[in-house]
Design an enzyme around this catalytic site. Structure first.
Site, PDB file in Angstrom:
ATOM      1  CG  HIS A 210      -7.189  -7.924   0.090  1.00  0.00           C
ATOM      2  ND1 HIS A 210      -5.920  -8.203   0.547  1.00  0.00           N
ATOM      3  CD2 HIS A 210      -7.596  -6.846   0.797  1.00  0.00           C
ATOM      4  CE1 HIS A 210      -5.587  -7.332   1.495  1.00  0.00           C
ATOM      5  NE2 HIS A 210      -6.588  -6.491   1.667  1.00  0.00           N
TER       6      HIS A 210
ATOM      7  CG  ASN B 129      -9.478  -5.894   5.397  1.00  0.00           C
ATOM      8  OD1 ASN B 129     -10.475  -6.567   5.649  1.00  0.00           O
ATOM      9  ND2 ASN B 129      -8.327  -6.448   5.069  1.00  0.00           N
TER      10      ASN B 129
ATOM     11  N   GLY C 156      -8.982  -4.093  10.317  1.00  0.00           N
ATOM     12  CA  GLY C 156      -7.557  -4.367  10.207  1.00  0.00           C
ATOM     13  C   GLY C 156      -6.908  -3.736   8.993  1.00  0.00           C
TER      14      GLY C 156
ATOM     15  CB  CYS D 158       0.139   6.966   0.184  1.00  0.00           C
ATOM     16  SG  CYS D 158      -0.915   5.605  -0.334  1.00  0.00           S
TER      17      CYS D 158
ATOM     18  CG  HIS E   3      -5.972  -2.264  -0.430  1.00  0.00           C
ATOM     19  ND1 HIS E   3      -5.806  -1.213   0.434  1.00  0.00           N
ATOM     20  CD2 HIS E   3      -5.942  -3.382   0.332  1.00  0.00           C
ATOM     21  CE1 HIS E   3      -5.670  -1.679   1.675  1.00  0.00           C
ATOM     22  NE2 HIS E   3      -5.760  -2.990   1.634  1.00  0.00           N
TER      23      HIS E   3
ATOM     24  CG  ASP F 247      -0.879  -8.989  -0.133  1.00  0.00           C
ATOM     25  OD1 ASP F 247      -1.835  -8.241   0.131  1.00  0.00           O
ATOM     26  OD2 ASP F 247       0.045  -9.247   0.682  1.00  0.00           O
TER      27      ASP F 247
ATOM     28  CG  HIS G  71      -3.960   3.982  -2.243  1.00  0.00           C
ATOM     29  ND1 HIS G  71      -3.244   4.987  -2.865  1.00  0.00           N
ATOM     30  CD2 HIS G  71      -4.703   3.406  -3.228  1.00  0.00           C
ATOM     31  CE1 HIS G  71      -3.538   5.022  -4.150  1.00  0.00           C
ATOM     32  NE2 HIS G  71      -4.423   4.056  -4.401  1.00  0.00           N
TER      33      HIS G  71
ATOM     34  CG  HIS H 129      -4.492   8.701  -1.627  1.00  0.00           C
ATOM     35  ND1 HIS H 129      -3.658   7.710  -1.162  1.00  0.00           N
ATOM     36  CD2 HIS H 129      -5.196   9.141  -0.556  1.00  0.00           C
ATOM     37  CE1 HIS H 129      -3.830   7.571   0.138  1.00  0.00           C
ATOM     38  NE2 HIS H 129      -4.761   8.432   0.542  1.00  0.00           N
TER      39      HIS H 129
ATOM     40  CB  THR I 175      -2.146  -2.592   7.372  1.00  0.00           C
ATOM     41  OG1 THR I 175      -2.170  -3.288   6.126  1.00  0.00           O
ATOM     42  CG2 THR I 175      -2.549  -3.541   8.492  1.00  0.00           C
TER      43      THR I 175
HETATM   44  P1  AMP Z   1      -5.027  -4.351   4.382  1.00  0.00           P
HETATM   45  O1  AMP Z   1      -4.578  -5.068   5.628  1.00  0.00           O
HETATM   46  O2  AMP Z   1      -6.397  -4.742   3.906  1.00  0.00           O
HETATM   47  O3  AMP Z   1      -4.846  -2.853   4.500  1.00  0.00           O
HETATM   48  O4  AMP Z   1      -4.091  -4.879   3.236  1.00  0.00           O
HETATM   49  C1  AMP Z   1      -2.825  -4.369   2.952  1.00  0.00           C
HETATM   50  C2  AMP Z   1      -2.120  -5.426   2.169  1.00  0.00           C
HETATM   51  O5  AMP Z   1      -0.999  -4.848   1.549  1.00  0.00           O
HETATM   52  C3  AMP Z   1      -1.605  -6.592   3.021  1.00  0.00           C
HETATM   53  O6  AMP Z   1      -2.189  -7.810   2.563  1.00  0.00           O
HETATM   54  C4  AMP Z   1      -0.096  -6.554   2.795  1.00  0.00           C
HETATM   55  O7  AMP Z   1       0.484  -7.845   2.723  1.00  0.00           O
HETATM   56  C5  AMP Z   1       0.012  -5.818   1.469  1.00  0.00           C
HETATM   57  N1  AMP Z   1       1.273  -5.134   1.246  1.00  0.00           N
HETATM   58  C6  AMP Z   1       1.944  -4.322   2.101  1.00  0.00           C
HETATM   59  N2  AMP Z   1       3.053  -3.839   1.515  1.00  0.00           N
HETATM   60  C7  AMP Z   1       3.090  -4.346   0.249  1.00  0.00           C
HETATM   61  C8  AMP Z   1       3.984  -4.221  -0.847  1.00  0.00           C
HETATM   62  N3  AMP Z   1       5.094  -3.464  -0.795  1.00  0.00           N
HETATM   63  N4  AMP Z   1       3.708  -4.907  -1.983  1.00  0.00           N
HETATM   64  C9  AMP Z   1       2.597  -5.675  -2.066  1.00  0.00           C
HETATM   65  N5  AMP Z   1       1.709  -5.816  -1.063  1.00  0.00           N
HETATM   66  C10 AMP Z   1       1.947  -5.177   0.081  1.00  0.00           C
HETATM   67 ZN    ZN Z   2      -2.168   6.509  -1.960  1.00  0.00          ZN
END
Ligand code: AMP
Ligand code: ZN
Length: 112
Positions: free
Chosen positions: A100, A85, A91, A3, A98, A29, A96, A45, A93
């Site tokens: 924003h 999200n 969307g 993860c 989070h 981010d 884990h 997690h 991605t």
């Molecule tokens: P989500 O699309 O809501 O799952 O948000 C995932 C977020 O994680 C996206 O805005 C990515 O830009 C961000 N992200 C992915 N990898 C990293 C990283 N290594 N450091 C900081 N943010 C990241």
């Molecule tokens: Zn995790």
């Protein structure tokens, strides 16, 4: 566990931290969608909002109790948006949980 955010918590992947305590971590981010774009995550997690339960929701409350402190430190006195999200249609991605924090400009009101 494979993860990305657990690896950031473990220090295996670098991040720009803006807040950390025993339970949660906040960092910038990597692909900011606004002048200020911070992610706040539990150190435990939880895959997404769908994984929040009575047993683990205290950390979610702690995240929301801490967001105003982070927002104030980032000088978001004009306002900000908190978004999570959940799942494919949203969307998500990184699987884990989070939140924003987006701010630093007048944000679009478009939600979908
Ligand atoms: P989500 O699309 O809501 O799952 O948000 C995932 C977020 O994680 C996206 O805005 C990515 O830009 C961000 N992200 C992915 N990898 C990293 C990283 N290594 N450091 C900081 N943010 C990241
Ligand atoms: Zn995790």
């Amino acid at each position: 566990m494979n993860c990305l955010f657990c690896k950031i918590i473990a220090g295996e992947i670098p991040s720009t931290k803006v807040y950390e305590d025993d339970l949660i971590l906040a960092f910038r981010d990597i692909n900011p969608q606004a002048p200020t774009h911070i992610l706040v995550i539990p150190k435990s997690h939880i895959p997404s909002v769908d994984g929040i339960t009575a047993e683990n929701s205290a950390v979610v409350a702690h995240i929301f109790e801490t967001i105003p402190t982070i927002a104030a430190a980032e000088k978001l006195e004009n306002g900000y948006r908190v978004v999570s999200n959940c799942g494919a249609d949203a969307g998500q991605t990184v699987h884990h949980l989070h939140f924003h924090i987006l701010g630093g400009k007048a944000l679009s009101l478009e939600m979908a």
